[in-house]
Design a protein around this motif. Structure first.
Motif, mmCIF file in Angstrom:
data_model
loop_
_atom_site.group_PDB
_atom_site.id
_atom_site.type_symbol
_atom_site.label_atom_id
_atom_site.label_comp_id
_atom_site.label_asym_id
_atom_site.label_seq_id
_atom_site.Cartn_x
_atom_site.Cartn_y
_atom_site.Cartn_z
ATOM 1 N N LEU A 193 0.828 -1.207 0.000
ATOM 2 C CA LEU A 193 0.000 0.000 0.000
ATOM 3 C C LEU A 193 0.860 1.255 0.000
ATOM 4 O O LEU A 193 0.540 2.244 -0.673
ATOM 5 C CB LEU A 193 -0.921 -0.025 1.217
ATOM 6 N N VAL A 194 1.965 1.229 0.738
ATOM 7 C CA VAL A 194 2.864 2.383 0.799
ATOM 8 C C VAL A 194 3.433 2.699 -0.585
ATOM 9 O O VAL A 194 3.417 3.857 -1.036
ATOM 10 C CB VAL A 194 3.993 2.110 1.810
ATOM 11 N N TYR A 195 3.909 1.682 -1.291
ATOM 12 C CA TYR A 195 4.476 1.917 -2.619
ATOM 13 C C TYR A 195 3.396 2.251 -3.645
ATOM 14 O O TYR A 195 3.641 3.015 -4.572
ATOM 15 C CB TYR A 195 5.283 0.697 -3.069
ATOM 16 N N TYR A 196 2.212 1.687 -3.450
ATOM 17 C CA TYR A 196 1.119 2.023 -4.373
ATOM 18 C C TYR A 196 0.743 3.506 -4.241
ATOM 19 O O TYR A 196 0.494 4.183 -5.244
ATOM 20 C CB TYR A 196 -0.096 1.144 -4.097
ATOM 21 N N MET A 197 0.693 4.000 -3.011
ATOM 22 C CA MET A 197 0.350 5.410 -2.821
ATOM 23 C C MET A 197 1.443 6.322 -3.380
ATOM 24 O O MET A 197 1.154 7.433 -3.821
ATOM 25 C CB MET A 197 0.123 5.697 -1.334
ATOM 26 N N PHE A 198 2.681 5.860 -3.369
ATOM 27 C CA PHE A 198 3.742 6.632 -4.014
ATOM 28 C C PHE A 198 3.490 6.730 -5.518
ATOM 29 O O PHE A 198 3.653 7.802 -6.121
ATOM 30 C CB PHE A 198 5.090 5.977 -3.742
ATOM 31 N N LEU A 199 3.066 5.625 -6.140
ATOM 32 C CA LEU A 199 2.734 5.642 -7.566
ATOM 33 C C LEU A 199 1.531 6.528 -7.849
ATOM 34 O O LEU A 199 1.486 7.225 -8.869
ATOM 35 C CB LEU A 199 2.473 4.220 -8.063
ATOM 36 N N VAL A 200 0.547 6.519 -6.946
ATOM 37 C CA VAL A 200 -0.612 7.400 -7.113
ATOM 38 C C VAL A 200 -0.172 8.858 -7.077
ATOM 39 O O VAL A 200 -0.642 9.692 -7.868
ATOM 40 C CB VAL A 200 -1.664 7.117 -6.020
ATOM 41 N N GLY A 201 0.735 9.186 -6.162
ATOM 42 C CA GLY A 201 1.259 10.547 -6.106
ATOM 43 C C GLY A 201 2.029 10.922 -7.357
ATOM 44 O O GLY A 201 1.958 12.057 -7.831
ATOM 45 N N LEU A 202 2.775 9.941 -7.923
ATOM 46 C CA LEU A 202 3.502 10.200 -9.171
ATOM 47 C C LEU A 202 2.549 10.531 -10.317
ATOM 48 O O LEU A 202 2.842 11.382 -11.158
ATOM 49 C CB LEU A 202 4.346 8.983 -9.550
ATOM 50 N N GLU A 203 1.425 9.844 -10.365
ATOM 51 C CA GLU A 203 0.474 10.036 -11.459
ATOM 52 C C GLU A 203 -0.462 11.219 -11.234
ATOM 53 O O GLU A 203 -1.212 11.581 -12.141
ATOM 54 C CB GLU A 203 -0.346 8.765 -11.662
ATOM 55 N N LEU A 204 -0.431 11.786 -10.030
ATOM 56 C CA LEU A 204 -1.330 12.894 -9.726
ATOM 57 C C LEU A 204 -0.931 14.125 -10.522
ATOM 58 O O LEU A 204 0.225 14.542 -10.523
ATOM 59 C CB LEU A 204 -1.306 13.208 -8.230
ATOM 60 N N ASP A 205 -1.909 14.689 -11.190
ATOM 61 C CA ASP A 205 -1.680 15.884 -11.997
ATOM 62 C C ASP A 205 -2.509 17.016 -11.414
ATOM 63 O O ASP A 205 -3.745 16.935 -11.350
ATOM 64 C CB ASP A 205 -2.079 15.618 -13.454
ATOM 65 N N PHE A 206 -1.830 18.084 -10.978
ATOM 66 C CA PHE A 206 -2.531 19.204 -10.366
ATOM 67 C C PHE A 206 -3.079 20.195 -11.394
ATOM 68 O O PHE A 206 -3.752 21.156 -11.018
ATOM 69 C CB PHE A 206 -1.599 19.949 -9.399
ATOM 70 N N LYS A 207 -2.774 19.965 -12.665
ATOM 71 C CA LYS A 207 -3.267 20.896 -13.684
ATOM 72 C C LYS A 207 -4.791 20.989 -13.718
ATOM 73 O O LYS A 207 -5.343 22.081 -13.848
ATOM 74 C CB LYS A 207 -2.718 20.493 -15.055
ATOM 75 N N PRO A 208 -5.532 19.829 -13.626
ATOM 76 C CA PRO A 208 -6.992 19.950 -13.598
ATOM 77 C C PRO A 208 -7.505 20.771 -12.424
ATOM 78 O O PRO A 208 -8.528 21.448 -12.538
ATOM 79 C CB PRO A 208 -7.459 18.486 -13.500
ATOM 80 N N VAL A 209 -6.786 20.714 -11.275
ATOM 81 C CA VAL A 209 -7.217 21.492 -10.122
ATOM 82 C C VAL A 209 -6.966 22.975 -10.344
ATOM 83 O O VAL A 209 -7.806 23.824 -10.039
ATOM 84 C CB VAL A 209 -6.485 21.005 -8.854
ATOM 85 N N VAL A 210 -5.776 23.284 -10.899
ATOM 86 C CA VAL A 210 -5.435 24.684 -11.148
ATOM 87 C C VAL A 210 -6.344 25.286 -12.215
ATOM 88 O O VAL A 210 -6.805 26.430 -12.094
ATOM 89 C CB VAL A 210 -3.954 24.794 -11.562
ATOM 90 N N ARG A 211 -6.629 24.492 -13.241
ATOM 91 C CA ARG A 211 -7.441 24.997 -14.346
ATOM 92 C C ARG A 211 -8.942 24.887 -14.091
ATOM 93 O O ARG A 211 -9.732 25.399 -14.872
ATOM 94 C CB ARG A 211 -7.092 24.230 -15.622
ATOM 95 N N ALA A 212 -9.318 24.177 -13.035
ATOM 96 C CA ALA A 212 -10.741 23.969 -12.770
ATOM 97 C C ALA A 212 -11.429 25.298 -12.476
ATOM 98 O O ALA A 212 -10.966 26.095 -11.663
ATOM 99 C CB ALA A 212 -10.918 23.017 -11.593
ATOM 100 N N GLY A 213 -12.527 25.507 -13.145
ATOM 101 C CA GLY A 213 -13.294 26.723 -12.923
ATOM 102 C C GLY A 213 -14.278 26.560 -11.780
ATOM 103 O O GLY A 213 -14.255 25.577 -11.027
#
Length: 321
Positions: A6-26
């Motif tokens: 689970l620890v390594y899986y959450m690291f991969l989830v963080g790697l794939e997380l893209d904050f662009k949709p949050v920044v661009r979200a209206g």
């Protein structure tokens, strides 16, 4: 081994997380995500309190007056409010809706919902902890150090490796260094009073995106989901008690207090309908068509591993039984 997976899986989830949709979200994506999240948490909390009250009344008749846990409904509410971003992205890709207006809006709203779920989970874990503000403060300091100190240092290290055109063995050394850092970050956040998955998730999120992160995904991305994660799912399967779901017909009291099939069905329906209806209403208010609003409401009900993580976290600290 399941927790390590689970620890390594959450690291991969963080790697794939893209904050662009949050920044661009209206305002539309933000309002839809927060509306569905808020009402789902509220209804999930109320459902759990109602079921616990029923069990308490039945146990009182049986002479067992053990009071239900107060913090369990908080985990229920957060778990029912989640929308799993990776699974939703795969569904939209399979349906060829990934680049449609509804698909893009659903992805942006799901990222916002996931972030809210993580923040609320961290706060709930800190509230239950005996040293509440101590846990929140130390975890916040750790996140701040990762963002403002560790991230620039990682960017500098990766940049130096590229400049010198290191051989593959040196890149492997850097990968081993990062993987050891994943475990260290998990130990630190666990010592801070929050969950051990918070540190690896933050470390993955701050990793500089580019060739190095792509190489990390390639090296680790196949091993963790294929070899390690089945162990975690095996743990979840072992924790499922079908006798509680089906009820004990030989014991009327246990049948009343157990999670019978009927209760499982109507709780599932209410939880599903809450997010669908709240998201539908938010879409209508934002001048979306009824068809798109309904589709968005159904998509926002996508659950995944995050829900299991939240429920298992509550079970591990003995607030959910």
């Amino acid at each position: 081994m399941g927790n390590l997976a689970l620890v390594y899986y959450m690291f991969l989830v963080g790697l794939e997380l893209d904050f662009k949709p949050v920044v661009r979200a209206g305002k539309k994506a933000l309002s839809i995500a927060l509306t569905g999240f808020f009402f789902s948490v509220l209804v999930g909390w109320a459902l759990c309190r109602y079921l616990l009250l029923q069990d308490f009344v039945a146990q009182t008749h049986d002479g067992d007056q053990e009071r239900p846990t107060i913090n369990g409904p908080l985990f229920w509410g957060v778990a029912l409010a989640t929308t799993n971003f990776p699974d939703l992205a795969r569904i939209l890709a399979d349906l060829k809706l990934l680049y449609s207006d509804v698909g893009g809006l659903a992805l942006s709203a799901s990222v916002i919902t996931d972030l809210c779920s993580w923040i609320l989970l961290l706060l709930v874990m800190a509230i239950i902890n005996s040293v509440q503000m101590y846990a929140v403060g130390l975890t916040s300091v750790f996140i701040g150090l990762c963002v403002f100190v560790v991230r620039p240092a990682l960017s500098w290290i990766v940049h130096r490796v590229r400049e010198r055109e290191k051989e593959d063995r040196n890149n492997s050394q850097l990968i081993r260094f990062v993987l050891a850092g994943v475990l260290l970050s998990g130990v630190i956040t666990d010592a801070c009073g929050s969950h051990s998955i918070v540190g690896p998730f933050v470390l993955g999120a701050i990793m500089p995106k580019g060739e190095f992160t792509d190489m990390l995904k390639q090296k680790v991305g196949n091993f963790v989901p294929s070899i390690l994660m089945p162990l975690y799912f095996c743990i979840n399967g072992g924790r499922v008690n079908f006798e509680d779901i089906l009820g004990d017909r030989k014991n009327p009291i246990e049948q009343k207090t157990g999670a019978t099939v009927g209760r499982v069905v109507w709780v599932t329906i209410i939880a599903f309908a809450t997010k669908t209806v709240s998201t539908f209403v938010a879409g209508i208010i934002n001048k979306m068509s009824p068809r798109d609003s309904l589709a968005l409401g159904v998509l926002m009900n996508t659950k995944g591993l995050l829900t299991l993580i939240i429920l298992n976290s509550g079970r591990d600290i003995k607030v959910i039984y």
